[in-house]
Write a protein that holds these residues in place. Structure first.
Motif, PDB file in Angstrom:
ATOM      1  N   MET A  16       0.833  -1.172   0.000  1.00 11.35           N
ATOM      2  CA  MET A  16       0.000   0.000   0.000  1.00 11.35           C
ATOM      3  C   MET A  16       0.883   1.241   0.000  1.00 11.35           C
ATOM      4  O   MET A  16       1.761   1.401   0.837  1.00 11.35           O
ATOM      5  CB  MET A  16      -0.874  -0.027   1.260  1.00 11.35           C
ATOM      6  N   SER A  17       0.650   2.133  -0.921  1.00 11.32           N
ATOM      7  CA  SER A  17       1.465   3.337  -0.997  1.00 11.32           C
ATOM      8  C   SER A  17       1.038   4.343   0.068  1.00 11.32           C
ATOM      9  O   SER A  17      -0.044   4.251   0.634  1.00 11.32           O
ATOM     10  CB  SER A  17       1.349   3.960  -2.385  1.00 11.32           C
ATOM     11  N   GLN A  18       1.898   5.303   0.318  1.00 14.17           N
ATOM     12  CA  GLN A  18       1.624   6.334   1.331  1.00 14.17           C
ATOM     13  C   GLN A  18       0.409   7.166   0.939  1.00 14.17           C
ATOM     14  O   GLN A  18      -0.398   7.524   1.792  1.00 14.17           O
ATOM     15  CB  GLN A  18       2.855   7.230   1.512  1.00 14.17           C
ATOM     16  N   ASP A  19       0.285   7.482  -0.354  1.00 11.78           N
ATOM     17  CA  ASP A  19      -0.841   8.296  -0.824  1.00 11.78           C
ATOM     18  C   ASP A  19      -2.158   7.561  -0.617  1.00 11.78           C
ATOM     19  O   ASP A  19      -3.148   8.141  -0.179  1.00 11.78           O
ATOM     20  CB  ASP A  19      -0.676   8.666  -2.292  1.00 11.78           C
ATOM     21  N   HIS A  20      -2.162   6.281  -0.942  1.00  9.56           N
ATOM     22  CA  HIS A  20      -3.383   5.486  -0.786  1.00  9.56           C
ATOM     23  C   HIS A  20      -3.753   5.342   0.695  1.00  9.56           C
ATOM     24  O   HIS A  20      -4.920   5.463   1.064  1.00  9.56           O
ATOM     25  CB  HIS A  20      -3.192   4.113  -1.432  1.00  9.56           C
ATOM     26  N   GLN A  21      -2.772   5.104   1.518  1.00 10.03           N
ATOM     27  CA  GLN A  21      -3.022   4.965   2.953  1.00 10.03           C
ATOM     28  C   GLN A  21      -3.511   6.290   3.556  1.00 10.03           C
ATOM     29  O   GLN A  21      -4.428   6.304   4.362  1.00 10.03           O
ATOM     30  CB  GLN A  21      -1.757   4.503   3.666  1.00 10.03           C
ATOM     31  N   ALA A  22      -2.941   7.394   3.133  1.00  9.47           N
ATOM     32  CA  ALA A  22      -3.380   8.705   3.622  1.00  9.47           C
ATOM     33  C   ALA A  22      -4.808   8.994   3.177  1.00  9.47           C
ATOM     34  O   ALA A  22      -5.607   9.559   3.932  1.00  9.47           O
ATOM     35  CB  ALA A  22      -2.441   9.792   3.136  1.00  9.47           C
ATOM     36  N   ALA A  23      -5.136   8.590   1.950  1.00 10.77           N
ATOM     37  CA  ALA A  23      -6.502   8.790   1.449  1.00 10.77           C
ATOM     38  C   ALA A  23      -7.496   7.965   2.261  1.00 10.77           C
ATOM     39  O   ALA A  23      -8.600   8.431   2.580  1.00 10.77           O
ATOM     40  CB  ALA A  23      -6.582   8.429  -0.024  1.00 10.77           C
ATOM     41  N   LEU A  24      -7.112   6.739   2.613  1.00  9.11           N
ATOM     42  CA  LEU A  24      -7.991   5.906   3.431  1.00  9.11           C
ATOM     43  C   LEU A  24      -8.198   6.492   4.822  1.00  9.11           C
ATOM     44  O   LEU A  24      -9.313   6.494   5.344  1.00  9.11           O
ATOM     45  CB  LEU A  24      -7.420   4.488   3.540  1.00  9.11           C
ATOM     46  N   VAL A  25      -7.132   6.998   5.429  1.00 12.52           N
ATOM     47  CA  VAL A  25      -7.237   7.610   6.754  1.00 12.52           C
ATOM     48  C   VAL A  25      -8.139   8.830   6.698  1.00 12.52           C
ATOM     49  O   VAL A  25      -9.000   9.036   7.567  1.00 12.52           O
ATOM     50  CB  VAL A  25      -5.831   7.970   7.293  1.00 12.52           C
ATOM     51  N   GLN A  26      -7.963   9.637   5.645  1.00 19.76           N
ATOM     52  CA  GLN A  26      -8.780  10.841   5.503  1.00 19.76           C
ATOM     53  C   GLN A  26     -10.243  10.464   5.270  1.00 19.76           C
ATOM     54  O   GLN A  26     -11.150  11.076   5.843  1.00 19.76           O
ATOM     55  CB  GLN A  26      -8.262  11.681   4.342  1.00 19.76           C
ATOM     56  N   ARG A  27     -10.499   9.450   4.470  1.00 21.30           N
ATOM     57  CA  ARG A  27     -11.882   9.005   4.207  1.00 21.30           C
ATOM     58  C   ARG A  27     -12.521   8.458   5.476  1.00 21.30           C
ATOM     59  O   ARG A  27     -13.682   8.727   5.763  1.00 21.30           O
ATOM     60  CB  ARG A  27     -11.898   7.961   3.109  1.00 21.30           C
ATOM     61  N   LYS A  28     -11.752   7.713   6.252  1.00 19.67           N
ATOM     62  CA  LYS A  28     -12.271   7.166   7.498  1.00 19.67           C
ATOM     63  C   LYS A  28     -12.639   8.294   8.461  1.00 19.67           C
ATOM     64  O   LYS A  28     -13.693   8.263   9.093  1.00 19.67           O
ATOM     65  CB  LYS A  28     -11.246   6.241   8.150  1.00 19.67           C
ATOM     66  N   ALA A  29     -11.797   9.303   8.567  1.00 15.82           N
ATOM     67  CA  ALA A  29     -12.089  10.443   9.438  1.00 15.82           C
ATOM     68  C   ALA A  29     -13.327  11.185   8.967  1.00 15.82           C
ATOM     69  O   ALA A  29     -14.170  11.598   9.776  1.00 15.82           O
ATOM     70  CB  ALA A  29     -10.890  11.388   9.488  1.00 15.82           C
TER      71      ALA A  29
END
Length: 96
Positions: A1-14
């Motif tokens: 999992m790339s950093q961009d994808h993981q950051a997008a998931l964290v932001q979507r979860k929030a």
């Protein structure tokens, strides 16, 4: 999992968690408004007065905010704590 994808998931979860919180508050407000429309004031005042209104408010707001099982667990815990406090106070008064 790339950093961009993981950051997008964290932001979507929030974002989804914030939206769920807003929806929960809106549901509680709607339930309160519906309860005001359906419950006759004279029945509530004669049936229990202030304690009836308090119980209605706790249940009406607690179920949408906490859920049925968590609210029942919380109410049981508070009830046991209040009973223990009453027993302790009465026991202290008997000793004096």
């Amino acid at each position: 999992m790339s950093q961009d994808h993981q950051a997008a998931l964290v932001q979507r979860k929030a974002l989804l968690m914030a939206k769920a919180g807003i929806d929960r508050v809106q549901l509680a407000t709607a339930m309160h408004d519906i309860g005001d429309q359906l419950r006759p004031k004279a029945v509530l005042q004669s049936a229990g007065g202030r304690s009836g209104l308090l119980a209605t408010a706790v249940i009406g707001l607690g179920i949408p905010l906490l859920g049925r099982t968590r609210l029942s667990r919380t109410l049981k815990t508070v009830s046991i704590a209040m009973t223990a406090l009453r027993v302790f106070k009465n026991w202290r008064n008997l000793r004096d």
